[in-house]
Write a protein that holds these residues in place. Structure first.
Motif, mmCIF file in Angstrom:
data_model
loop_
_atom_site.group_PDB
_atom_site.id
_atom_site.type_symbol
_atom_site.label_atom_id
_atom_site.label_comp_id
_atom_site.label_asym_id
_atom_site.label_seq_id
_atom_site.Cartn_x
_atom_site.Cartn_y
_atom_site.Cartn_z
ATOM 1 N N ILE A 10 24.035 118.077 42.040
ATOM 2 C CA ILE A 10 23.574 118.168 43.425
ATOM 3 C C ILE A 10 23.244 116.771 43.954
ATOM 4 N N ASP A 11 23.410 116.574 45.256
ATOM 5 C CA ASP A 11 22.841 115.418 45.950
ATOM 6 C C ASP A 11 21.505 115.859 46.534
ATOM 7 N N ASP A 12 20.424 115.264 46.041
ATOM 8 C CA ASP A 12 19.075 115.611 46.494
ATOM 9 C C ASP A 12 18.633 114.729 47.657
ATOM 10 N N ILE A 13 17.974 115.337 48.621
ATOM 11 C CA ILE A 13 17.230 114.596 49.645
ATOM 12 C C ILE A 13 15.793 115.100 49.569
ATOM 13 N N VAL A 14 14.884 114.240 49.132
ATOM 14 C CA VAL A 14 13.487 114.619 48.952
ATOM 15 C C VAL A 14 12.678 114.104 50.137
ATOM 16 N N VAL A 15 12.009 115.026 50.825
ATOM 17 C CA VAL A 15 11.199 114.698 52.000
ATOM 18 C C VAL A 15 9.729 114.909 51.639
ATOM 19 N N ARG A 16 8.927 113.850 51.792
ATOM 20 C CA ARG A 16 7.484 113.945 51.540
ATOM 21 C C ARG A 16 6.736 113.618 52.835
ATOM 22 N N PRO A 17 6.268 114.629 53.550
ATOM 23 C CA PRO A 17 5.520 114.374 54.789
ATOM 24 C C PRO A 17 4.283 113.518 54.499
ATOM 25 N N LEU A 18 4.035 112.554 55.371
ATOM 26 C CA LEU A 18 2.900 111.657 55.189
ATOM 27 C C LEU A 18 1.647 112.147 55.904
ATOM 28 N N ARG A 19 1.790 113.237 56.664
ATOM 29 C CA ARG A 19 0.628 113.876 57.291
ATOM 30 C C ARG A 19 1.036 115.315 57.590
ATOM 31 N N PRO A 20 0.121 116.175 57.968
ATOM 32 C CA PRO A 20 0.485 117.570 58.242
ATOM 33 C C PRO A 20 1.634 117.680 59.240
ATOM 34 N N THR A 21 2.496 118.662 58.999
ATOM 35 C CA THR A 21 3.676 118.845 59.842
ATOM 36 C C THR A 21 3.288 119.132 61.285
ATOM 37 N N ALA A 22 3.948 118.418 62.193
ATOM 38 C CA ALA A 22 3.758 118.628 63.630
ATOM 39 C C ALA A 22 4.908 119.490 64.130
ATOM 40 N N PRO A 23 4.689 120.764 64.423
ATOM 41 C CA PRO A 23 5.787 121.656 64.821
ATOM 42 C C PRO A 23 6.501 121.166 66.072
ATOM 43 N N ASP A 24 7.823 121.265 66.061
ATOM 44 C CA ASP A 24 8.680 120.968 67.214
ATOM 45 C C ASP A 24 8.680 119.510 67.622
ATOM 46 N N THR A 25 8.202 118.610 66.762
ATOM 47 C CA THR A 25 8.274 117.189 67.079
ATOM 48 C C THR A 25 8.335 116.407 65.771
#
Length: 294
Positions: A10-25
């Motif tokens: 697999i080709d992995d793309i790892v996303v680590r949010p740096l603060r709580p998710t802001a919906p729709d932005t």
């Protein structure tokens, strides 16, 4: 003493949010791309831990050389089939603290066939390990199952990692148990073990799986692991101390750590300790593959 691993690349793309998710932005995040896939990860960890390891899988033709080189750098003899039509599988991993959500497109992995698993893959092999992802689709399952049969006819042991609670639930626990039966070792996490057995407590899960497999290594995440065998062995081990940066690939590292000891003929307790140590290395770094220790 060669371990053969069959499974996904697999080709992995790892996303680590740096603060709580802001919906729709926008949400500021750290994003890392790298090679992955449960089976390929297990092979890479085995190679990094000093085991002699061979790997078979399928990738998009454009990526075959790059993935072969990435596995070779970890000490893996990679035998990758190049798919002329389907792309290499891709996963987006959303990692938050000690948890991660995975959005999966398995791509060329779904086209793994008997032609990709010839007899010479088994030359010198003492253990064949099959990632559960290779058992969820009928065509791939037929190819992997036939390879497991041929391995046993040659006297090699087999092992299975159920790999995905979601895909396991879709396939049905009884069906999966039938596909995996005959494997000498099985490596479920607790969610997968509960699905497979209907039991809740780790000790009951392990005991139920011993009906099908002589050795059960149950992954318990932050709680460590429980290893059980038909000879009466019961080993409860805590997890290795580590700051959890990214849990991606920790289960694969655990499996490889155990199998590296098994292939070397070490006692079950040593295999289990090697498993939790490898998992501890995995969670302390971003990405699913091993990094060189400083």
């Amino acid at each position: 003493m060669t371990v053969l691993v069959v499974g996904d690349v697999i080709d992995d793309i790892v996303v680590r949010p740096l603060r709580p998710t802001a919906p729709d932005t926008d949400t500021p995040s750290a994003i890392t791309a790298g090679p992955g896939g449960s089976g390929a990860n297990q092979a890479a960890w085995l190679g990094a831990l000093g085991a002699r390891v061979r790997f078979a899988g399928r990738v998009g033709a454009a990526d075959a050389a790059a993935h072969t080189a990435a596995l070779a750098a970890a000490g893996v003899d990679a035998r990758l089939a190049a798919d002329p039509g389907a792309p290499t599988g891709r996963i987006v991993v959303l990692a938050r603290g000690g948890r991660r959500d995975m959005y999966t497109d398995r791509g060329a992995n779904l086209n793994l066939s008997a032609a990709d698993l010839p007899d010479d893959l088994l030359d010198g092999v003492t253990l064949l390990h099959v990632s559960g992802y290779s058992l969820f689709q009928p065509g791939v399952r037929a190819a992997a199952g036939d390879l497991m049969r041929r391995a046993r006819e040659r006297g090699a042991a087999t092992s299975v990692d159920p790999a995905s609670a979601a895909f396991l639930a879709d396939a049905g626990p009884e069906a999966f148990r039938a596909w995996a039966r005959g494997a000498r070792l099985i490596f479920p996490n607790l969610d997968e073990g509960r699905l497979l057995t209907g039991a809740r407590e780790p000790s009951a899960v392990a005991a139920a799986l011993l009906d099908d497999h002589p050795v059960v290594a149950l992954k318990l995440g932050a709680e460590g692991a429980l290893v059980a065998a038909r000879d009466g062995t019961r080993l409860a081990l805590p997890s290795a101390p580590a700051e959890v940066v990214d849990p991606t690939g920790a289960g694969d590292a655990f499996c490889a750590g155990f199998l590296a000891g098994w292939a070397a003929g070490r006692p079950l307790e040593d295999c289990a300790r090697g498993a939790v140590a490898a998992a501890g290395r995995a969670v302390a770094a971003v990405g699913a593959r091993p990094r060189k220790e400083s």
